[in-house]
Design a protein around this motif. Structure first.
Motif, PDB file in Angstrom:
ATOM      1  N   ALA A   7       0.825  -1.206   0.000  1.00 11.23           N
ATOM      2  CA  ALA A   7       0.000   0.000   0.000  1.00 11.23           C
ATOM      3  C   ALA A   7       0.860   1.258   0.000  1.00 11.23           C
ATOM      4  O   ALA A   7       0.562   2.223  -0.722  1.00 11.23           O
ATOM      5  N   MET A   8       1.926   1.274   0.784  1.00 11.66           N
ATOM      6  CA  MET A   8       2.797   2.449   0.808  1.00 11.66           C
ATOM      7  C   MET A   8       3.405   2.713  -0.563  1.00 11.66           C
ATOM      8  O   MET A   8       3.551   3.858  -0.988  1.00 11.66           O
ATOM      9  N   ARG A   9       3.765   1.646  -1.236  1.00 14.13           N
ATOM     10  CA  ARG A   9       4.369   1.791  -2.570  1.00 14.13           C
ATOM     11  C   ARG A   9       3.348   2.315  -3.572  1.00 14.13           C
ATOM     12  O   ARG A   9       3.614   3.256  -4.324  1.00 14.13           O
ATOM     13  N   GLU A  10       2.176   1.690  -3.601  1.00 16.54           N
ATOM     14  CA  GLU A  10       1.174   2.061  -4.596  1.00 16.54           C
ATOM     15  C   GLU A  10       0.605   3.457  -4.340  1.00 16.54           C
ATOM     16  O   GLU A  10       0.355   4.219  -5.278  1.00 16.54           O
ATOM     17  N   LEU A  11       0.383   3.792  -3.074  1.00 13.57           N
ATOM     18  CA  LEU A  11      -0.169   5.104  -2.742  1.00 13.57           C
ATOM     19  C   LEU A  11       0.910   6.168  -2.626  1.00 13.57           C
ATOM     20  O   LEU A  11       0.596   7.357  -2.578  1.00 13.57           O
ATOM     21  N   ASP A  12       2.166   5.751  -2.592  1.00 10.64           N
ATOM     22  CA  ASP A  12       3.298   6.650  -2.338  1.00 10.64           C
ATOM     23  C   ASP A  12       2.997   7.519  -1.119  1.00 10.64           C
ATOM     24  O   ASP A  12       3.143   8.735  -1.139  1.00 10.64           O
ATOM     25  N   ASP A  13       2.594   6.842  -0.046  1.00  7.64           N
ATOM     26  CA  ASP A  13       2.216   7.549   1.170  1.00  7.64           C
ATOM     27  C   ASP A  13       2.545   6.673   2.364  1.00  7.64           C
ATOM     28  O   ASP A  13       1.874   5.670   2.627  1.00  7.64           O
ATOM     29  N   GLU A  14       3.581   7.059   3.111  1.00  5.98           N
ATOM     30  CA  GLU A  14       3.965   6.271   4.282  1.00  5.98           C
ATOM     31  C   GLU A  14       2.980   6.433   5.431  1.00  5.98           C
ATOM     32  O   GLU A  14       3.025   5.665   6.390  1.00  5.98           O
ATOM     33  N   ALA A  15       2.070   7.404   5.340  1.00  4.54           N
ATOM     34  CA  ALA A  15       1.045   7.575   6.369  1.00  4.54           C
ATOM     35  C   ALA A  15      -0.247   6.857   6.011  1.00  4.54           C
ATOM     36  O   ALA A  15      -1.186   6.828   6.812  1.00  4.54           O
ATOM     37  N   LEU A  16      -0.336   6.293   4.819  1.00  7.47           N
ATOM     38  CA  LEU A  16      -1.492   5.508   4.392  1.00  7.47           C
ATOM     39  C   LEU A  16      -2.820   6.264   4.553  1.00  7.47           C
ATOM     40  O   LEU A  16      -3.822   5.727   5.024  1.00  7.47           O
ATOM     41  N   GLY A  17      -2.794   7.540   4.129  1.00  2.46           N
ATOM     42  CA  GLY A  17      -4.029   8.312   4.076  1.00  2.46           C
ATOM     43  C   GLY A  17      -4.447   8.987   5.353  1.00  2.46           C
ATOM     44  O   GLY A  17      -5.524   9.576   5.410  1.00  2.46           O
ATOM     45  N   TRP A  18      -3.625   8.951   6.406  1.00 10.10           N
ATOM     46  CA  TRP A  18      -4.052   9.502   7.695  1.00 10.10           C
ATOM     47  C   TRP A  18      -4.155  11.022   7.691  1.00 10.10           C
ATOM     48  O   TRP A  18      -5.013  11.583   8.367  1.00 10.10           O
ATOM     49  N   PHE A  19      -3.245  11.692   6.979  1.00  5.79           N
ATOM     50  CA  PHE A  19      -3.049  13.123   7.182  1.00  5.79           C
ATOM     51  C   PHE A  19      -3.578  13.964   6.021  1.00  5.79           C
ATOM     52  O   PHE A  19      -4.101  13.441   5.039  1.00  5.79           O
ATOM     53  N   GLU A  20      -3.403  15.285   6.153  1.00  3.66           N
ATOM     54  CA  GLU A  20      -3.935  16.216   5.160  1.00  3.66           C
ATOM     55  C   GLU A  20      -3.185  16.153   3.845  1.00  3.66           C
ATOM     56  O   GLU A  20      -3.665  16.665   2.826  1.00  3.66           O
TER      57      GLU A  20
END
Length: 352
Positions: free
Chosen positions: A74-87
């Motif tokens: 998920a981190m790779r595909e979303l390029d987001d180490e917070a997995l959607g938590w933040f703004e």
């Protein structure tokens, strides 16, 4: 989470018998992060070997290996180490930069203080705070915006991330004395005993964990080369319990000394430390100690103090030092000192 640059090949299946403890609610939270981006989580779920029917069952649990594999994908595909938590997204490497910024701190306390301060550079959604009071340290999260449906997953993950990195910094488990969360107990509340290996409370003012403040004085034992290696596979730090405890001997000794008259068994001591008796014995052995040895040290210190500073009868000294009877106390004391308790008392006091 950190910068887990795992190999591109498919991970090996989870070992047979692996404990499935992570609640399906966290899988659903990751799926929600995909939905927020208009993306499909099917590939990540397949990589973690989570079947559609398993995902649909709110009572289902997944193993630590499955959670690692799912988060990595998920981190790779979303390029987001917070997995959607933040703004905003935290691009690949964000948490790795925070870890490196804390590495040069001489002690864990300073490293965690830096982590809390620098985390504010990544997001304004939450603020981390490290405090100490009465020998207890607390790491707390102040929510500064609505975290929505990802709230539970976010708060749990941020605390576990910090604890995992802290454990790695000092090469020691950081036992949680208590954990609090600002929401009602979820249906999977029993999973928190595994997630934090300590008592959890719900409906609190904010999310927080407490641990023995002595850990904050431990020096960091990692260097830049170790950091480079860890960041290649960091996710296990956040989803698995660190085994070694560098302060376990001190914690056991303190527990025994706090109630010297109690008949401490491996079962009762392990229960108070949130360990199994087998784990207690194994970790003490790794530190070159045994429970019996520590019990003897505490009993001897208690007995010698009372013999030297009080006029209590030998029978009362035996009871206060945790012995079942006077005879066993005299035998043990002679083995420790080569003298009987009465002889020790006579020789340790100045002549009138």
């Amino acid at each position: 989470m950190y910068t887990p640059s795992l190999p591109s090949h498919r991970p090996a299946p989870a070992r047979q018998g692996a404990v499935a403890a992570t609640p399906m609610a966290f899988v659903q939270a990751i799926a929600q992060a995909y939905a927020q981006r208009g993306m499909d989580p099917a590939g990540a779920l397949a990589q973690a070997q989570i079947a559609p029917e398993q995902r649909a069952d709110p009572r289902a649990r997944i193993t630590a290996w499955q959670m690692e594999a799912l988060c990595d994908a998920a981190m790779r595909e979303l390029d987001d180490e917070a997995l959607g938590w933040f703004e905003r997204r935290l691009p690949w490497g964000s948490y790795g930069l925070l870890a490196r910024a804390s590495l040069t701190a001489p002690t864990l306390g300073l490293a965690l203080a830096r982590w809390c301060r620098h985390h504010g550079l990544l997001t304004q959604a939450i603020a981390l705070r490290l405090t100490t009071e009465g020998g207890q340290a607390q790491l707390a999260i102040a929510e500064q915006r609505d975290l929505g449906g990802l709230r539970e997953f976010c708060l749990v993950s941020v605390l576990r991330n910090a604890l995992g990195l802290a454990s790695w910094f000092i090469d020691s488990r950081l036992p949680v004395l208590g954990a609090q969360f600002p929401f009602a107990a979820p249906a999977h509340a029993d999973a928190y005993a595994v997630l934090f290996a300590g008592p959890a409370q719900f409906g609190a003012a904010e999310a927080a964990v407490q641990f023995d403040a002595r850990y904050l004085q431990l020096p960091l034992v990692r260097d830049a080369a170790a950091m480079d290696q860890m960041l290649q596979h960091a996710l296990p730090l956040t989803v698995r319990q660190y085994r070694r405890d560098r302060l376990l001997v001190q914690r056991v000794r303190q527990l025994l000394a706090a109630a010297p008259q109690a008949m401490h068994s491996a079962q009762t001591v392990a229960q108070q430390l949130h360990l199994s008796p087998r784990t207690l014995h194994r970790q003490l052995a790794a530190e070159g100690a045994t429970l019996q040895q520590l019990k003897d040290e505490v009993r001897r210190a208690r007995a010698t103090e009372l013999l030297h500073r009080s006029d209590r009868p030998i029978k009362q000294v035996a009871q206060a030092a945790g012995f079942a009877n006077e005879k066993s106390f005299i035998r043990a004391f002679r083995g420790w000192t080569g003298q009987s308790p009465a002889e020790f008392r006579h020789r340790s006091r100045p002549a009138d």
